[in-house]
Design a protein around this motif. Structure first.
Motif, PDB file in Angstrom:
ATOM      1  N   GLU A 148       4.183  17.115  -7.736  1.00 45.27           N
ATOM      2  CA  GLU A 148       4.394  16.313  -6.527  1.00 45.27           C
ATOM      3  C   GLU A 148       3.797  14.921  -6.691  1.00 45.27           C
ATOM      4  N   LEU A 149       2.618  14.865  -7.302  1.00 46.68           N
ATOM      5  CA  LEU A 149       1.942  13.596  -7.533  1.00 46.68           C
ATOM      6  C   LEU A 149       2.784  12.698  -8.448  1.00 46.68           C
ATOM      7  N   LYS A 150       3.297  13.271  -9.514  1.00 51.34           N
ATOM      8  CA  LYS A 150       4.144  12.502 -10.435  1.00 51.34           C
ATOM      9  C   LYS A 150       5.416  12.035  -9.745  1.00 51.34           C
ATOM     10  N   HIS A 151       5.965  12.899  -8.874  1.00 56.90           N
ATOM     11  CA  HIS A 151       7.207  12.553  -8.185  1.00 56.90           C
ATOM     12  C   HIS A 151       7.016  11.331  -7.291  1.00 56.90           C
ATOM     13  N   VAL A 152       5.981  11.330  -6.428  1.00 57.90           N
ATOM     14  CA  VAL A 152       5.808  10.215  -5.502  1.00 57.90           C
ATOM     15  C   VAL A 152       5.400   8.940  -6.242  1.00 57.90           C
ATOM     16  N   MET A 153       4.625   9.084  -7.310  1.00 55.94           N
ATOM     17  CA  MET A 153       4.217   7.884  -8.056  1.00 55.94           C
ATOM     18  C   MET A 153       5.374   7.301  -8.873  1.00 55.94           C
ATOM     19  N   LYS A 206       5.553   3.530  -8.133  1.00 49.00           N
ATOM     20  CA  LYS A 206       5.074   2.871  -9.361  1.00 49.00           C
ATOM     21  C   LYS A 206       3.853   1.960  -9.109  1.00 49.00           C
ATOM     22  N   PRO A 207       2.740   2.518  -8.657  1.00 44.91           N
ATOM     23  CA  PRO A 207       1.555   1.700  -8.370  1.00 44.91           C
ATOM     24  C   PRO A 207       0.907   1.148  -9.635  1.00 44.91           C
ATOM     25  N   THR A 252      -9.913  16.190  -9.804  1.00 41.41           N
ATOM     26  CA  THR A 252      -8.796  17.140  -9.820  1.00 41.41           C
ATOM     27  C   THR A 252      -7.487  16.529 -10.330  1.00 41.41           C
ATOM     28  N   CYS A 253      -7.309  15.224 -10.100  1.00 41.45           N
ATOM     29  CA  CYS A 253      -6.020  14.599 -10.420  1.00 41.45           C
ATOM     30  C   CYS A 253      -6.127  13.457 -11.429  1.00 41.45           C
ATOM     31  N   GLY A 254      -7.335  13.193 -11.926  1.00 41.79           N
ATOM     32  CA  GLY A 254      -7.541  12.042 -12.805  1.00 41.79           C
ATOM     33  C   GLY A 254      -6.602  11.986 -14.000  1.00 41.79           C
ATOM     34  N   LYS A 255      -6.419  13.097 -14.683  1.00 39.01           N
ATOM     35  CA  LYS A 255      -5.549  13.125 -15.870  1.00 39.01           C
ATOM     36  C   LYS A 255      -4.110  12.794 -15.498  1.00 39.01           C
ATOM     37  N   THR A 256      -3.659  13.334 -14.359  1.00 39.42           N
ATOM     38  CA  THR A 256      -2.287  13.054 -13.912  1.00 39.42           C
ATOM     39  C   THR A 256      -2.131  11.587 -13.546  1.00 39.42           C
ATOM     40  N   LEU A 257      -3.109  11.033 -12.836  1.00 41.46           N
ATOM     41  CA  LEU A 257      -3.050   9.626 -12.446  1.00 41.46           C
ATOM     42  C   LEU A 257      -2.990   8.719 -13.672  1.00 41.46           C
ATOM     43  N   LYS A 258      -3.779   9.048 -14.676  1.00 42.48           N
ATOM     44  CA  LYS A 258      -3.811   8.228 -15.900  1.00 42.48           C
ATOM     45  C   LYS A 258      -2.527   8.348 -16.711  1.00 42.48           C
ATOM     46  N   SER A 259      -1.835   9.470 -16.523  1.00 38.81           N
ATOM     47  CA  SER A 259      -0.616   9.691 -17.312  1.00 38.81           C
ATOM     48  C   SER A 259       0.583   8.905 -16.786  1.00 38.81           C
ATOM     49  N   VAL A 260       0.462   8.330 -15.577  1.00 43.32           N
ATOM     50  CA  VAL A 260       1.569   7.560 -14.993  1.00 43.32           C
ATOM     51  C   VAL A 260       1.595   6.178 -15.642  1.00 43.32           C
ATOM     52  N   SER A 261       2.705   5.833 -16.249  1.00 46.19           N
ATOM     53  CA  SER A 261       2.788   4.625 -17.074  1.00 46.19           C
ATOM     54  C   SER A 261       2.543   3.333 -16.305  1.00 46.19           C
ATOM     55  N   SER A 262       2.849   3.310 -15.009  1.00 42.29           N
ATOM     56  CA  SER A 262       2.689   2.074 -14.232  1.00 42.29           C
ATOM     57  C   SER A 262       1.229   1.758 -13.931  1.00 42.29           C
ATOM     58  N   VAL A 263       0.359   2.778 -13.982  1.00 41.99           N
ATOM     59  CA  VAL A 263      -1.041   2.611 -13.553  1.00 41.99           C
ATOM     60  C   VAL A 263      -1.840   1.839 -14.593  1.00 41.99           C
ATOM     61  N   VAL A 282       0.837  -1.203   0.000  1.00 39.50           N
ATOM     62  CA  VAL A 282       0.000   0.000   0.000  1.00 39.50           C
ATOM     63  C   VAL A 282       0.869   1.249   0.000  1.00 39.50           C
ATOM     64  N   THR A 283       0.547   2.183  -0.890  1.00 33.69           N
ATOM     65  CA  THR A 283       1.152   3.509  -0.794  1.00 33.69           C
ATOM     66  C   THR A 283       0.021   4.524  -0.675  1.00 33.69           C
ATOM     67  N   THR A 284       0.050   5.342   0.370  1.00 32.94           N
ATOM     68  CA  THR A 284      -1.000   6.340   0.579  1.00 32.94           C
ATOM     69  C   THR A 284      -0.487   7.694   0.121  1.00 32.94           C
ATOM     70  N   ILE A 285      -1.306   8.403  -0.667  1.00 28.76           N
ATOM     71  CA  ILE A 285      -0.860   9.628  -1.333  1.00 28.76           C
ATOM     72  C   ILE A 285      -1.757  10.799  -0.953  1.00 28.76           C
ATOM     73  N   ASN A 286      -1.143  11.903  -0.647  1.00 25.28           N
ATOM     74  CA  ASN A 286      -1.843  13.135  -0.288  1.00 25.28           C
ATOM     75  C   ASN A 286      -2.644  13.643  -1.493  1.00 25.28           C
ATOM     76  N   PRO A 287      -3.989  13.701  -1.397  1.00 23.71           N
ATOM     77  CA  PRO A 287      -4.790  14.171  -2.526  1.00 23.71           C
ATOM     78  C   PRO A 287      -4.588  15.657  -2.819  1.00 23.71           C
ATOM     79  N   GLY A 288      -3.922  16.353  -1.909  1.00 24.96           N
ATOM     80  CA  GLY A 288      -3.658  17.773  -2.115  1.00 24.96           C
ATOM     81  C   GLY A 288      -2.362  18.051  -2.843  1.00 24.96           C
TER      82      GLY A 288
END
Length: 542
Positions: free
Chosen positions: A110-115, A119-120, A132-143, A99-105
């Motif tokens: 910062e979101l890209k850095h921790v992910m 690499k979830p 607010t963060c959906g596009k960024t989350l989808k852009s992470v290749s591991s997801v 489990v990795t818990t991520i600050n939604p703020g």
């Protein structure tokens, strides 16, 4: 081998389950108390029983395995505090995930850095986070897939509904139940397998990924509890942060009654104490200061214990707290960080009578702490401030992608970067962060000491102190001040207030700047790197 007389050793009688599997530990404990209400949302008044959390966790675990989660793969949880959080976390663990818990703020960067650190493969998030963060989350290749909480069913590619995976309807009622006897938790090597990847506070730089094992967290949960078993406990710490995550898991593991609030707002907080007759508060110092300076007629007589963390409380603040809460028996404190699985020294109920103003307690069980000279690295004795270094089964596995040699010494002690000392009774006190000491001429000035004094001024609501570069002195102390509503104070008045109470090197030679708020991380620690950036801006005016 002989013990080093300058090291401080915690007791060793700690009992852990032989399997060292945190998922199994939590599930069994929750199921054993399945009819007990353990969580109450202080805003919506929604209640969750231990059994509901356990049932949801098993459903999530089975669903995650069905969609392809393999042992050791990372799953992120990015959400504000809400009912689905604990079924998700415990379900991931039972399925063998990390489990990795991520600050939604977090910002996009910062979101890209921790992910990029963790690499979830899957991400659980609230509708707010998704918006607010959906596009960024989808852009992470591991997801691979995003699972969204709540009633909204988002029909987008690689996006799933949490309610479908948890087998619950839109009201949170389960329509498919798994019995514990037919469920099997994925086996792990508890001593070495990573359970959580959490992120250091980032007060002095970008967050680092802290790896905690099943053993680390089991030990923390099996220590003497902070919360009271026969009491109503109130917490406001975000669950994605170590203090909220580990602290609440400790409460859930013994079926304590925990009232939580999604955020701190003074009137709402006091209303919650009054409504639920709260007995124990878990807070950070800025909250206590705000409560003491807020005038109201709320009935706070139910509160008998306050547990404060993240920064030391000044003795005068503790006196004010006792005045605010008339039936208060004790104010307990602790010292720790993500890297030590929450706390390495702390006051507890059984030693509450030994607590000292401004102190942070005794070393926890199965840990060893030494204080070393910051220049020679030689161990120091009582009442000699130096860097605190810790060793034991609560210490993290290490940072993701980082060599341990940078952060551990040759004896295996983790170098905390905090300055502190212990007294003749082996009771600990924290001075400040090593990197945050203000270098005034030949003196090292701790910002926290100045902040504690300034908070005693009736017009000061909040404060942060940093060093202002100075040509001849090196640095001089500068205070950023947030004033109480409808009050006034001048720079000269506050400088004089400090000068009357502290020695010459600690005077506010850098002046005072009035601001609207002090930047802090979720646990309440001041983000001094932000304050140092503010130093370069034009002087603030009221």
């Amino acid at each position: 081998m002989l013990k080093n007389p300058k090291y401080v050793y915690g007791e060793e009688d700690l009992y852990l389950p032989a399997h060292l599997n945190f998922g199994s530990f939590m599930l069994n404990n929750l199921w054993m108390n399945k009819d007990k209400v353990t969580l109450i949302n202080g805003s919506t008044h929604e209640k969750l029983t231990c059994g509901e959390i356990a049932q949801e966790a098993m459903n999530i675990a089975v669903s995650l395995r069905n969609i392809g989660l393999k042992k050791g793969e990372v799953v992120a949880v990015c959400s504000e505090n809400r009912r689905e959080f604990w079924g998700t976390v415990i379900g991931i663990v039972c399925a063998g995930g990390v489990v990795t818990t991520i600050n939604p703020g977090y910002t996009k960067d910062e979101l890209k850095h921790v992910m990029s650190i963790s690499k979830p493969k899957y991400v659980f998030c609230s509708p707010n986070t998704y918006n607010t963060c959906g596009k960024t989350l989808k852009s992470v290749s591991s997801v691979n897939k995003i699972i969204v909480y709540g009633d909204a069913y988002i029909k987008e590619k690689n996006t799933l509904s949490y309610n479908d995976l948890a087998k619950v309807n839109t009201k949170g009622e389960m329509f498919k139940k798994i019995d514990l006897e037919e469920f099997e938790v994925v086996e792990v090597n508890g001593q070495t397998d990573t359970l959580f990847i959490l992120y250091s506070s980032g007060t002095t730089g970008l967050p680092k990924g802290v790896m905690l094992t099943h053993l680390n967290v089991l030990v923390s949960c099996c220590l003497e509890p902070t919360m009271q078993s026969e009491a109503v406990n109130l917490t406001i710490t975000p669950w994605y942060h170590t203090m909220g995550l580990i602290g609440t898991l400790r409460g859930l593991s013994t079926a304590l009654k925990v009232v939580f609030l999604p955020k701190f707002e003074t009137e709402s907080y006091l209303n919650t104490i009054e409504r639920y007759k709260v007995n124990l508060l878990i807070v950070v110092p800025p909250v206590l200061v705000a409560l003491c300076k807020y005038k109201s007629n709320h009935d706070l007589s139910s509160v008998n214990v306050i547990y404060s963390g993240a920064a030391p409380l000044h003795g005068d603040t503790i006196k004010d707290v006792h005045k605010r809460f008339p039936k208060l028996l004790s104010v307990l404190q602790g010292y720790g960080m993500t890297e030590v699985t929450l706390a390495v020294t702390r006051d507890v109920q059984s030693t509450a009578h030994l607590a000292k103003p401004g102190g942070v307690g005794f070393v926890v069980k199965n840990a060893v702490v030494k204080v070393v000279d910051i220049h020679t690295r030689e161990p120091l004795g009582p009442n000699q401030p130096g860097e605190i270094c810790a060793k034991g089964v609560i210490i993290m596995k290490g940072y993701m992608g980082k060599d341990k040699g940078d952060d551990f010494d040759e004896e295996g002690f983790f170098k905390t970067g905090d300055i502190g000392y212990y007294d003749e009774n082996k009771y600990f006190f924290i001075v400040d962060r090593l990197k945050e000491l203000i270098k005034y001429k030949a003196y090292q000035v701790p910002p926290m000491e100045l902040e504690a004094v300034l908070l005693q001024h009736p017009a000061v609501r909040d404060v942060g102190v940093v060093g202002l570069p100075h040509a001849s002195a090196g640095e001089v102390p500068l205070a950023f001040i947030v004033l109480q509503p409808n009050t006034n104070a001048t720079e000269k008045e506050l400088q004089q207030f400090v000068a009357e109470r502290l020695s010459n090197p600690k005077h506010l030679r850098g002046g005072v700047r009035f601001v609207k708020e002090i930047p802090k991380n979720p646990s309440g620690k001041i983000l001094r790197k932000r304050l140092r950036e503010m130093v370069k801006t034009k002087k603030s005016k009221l």
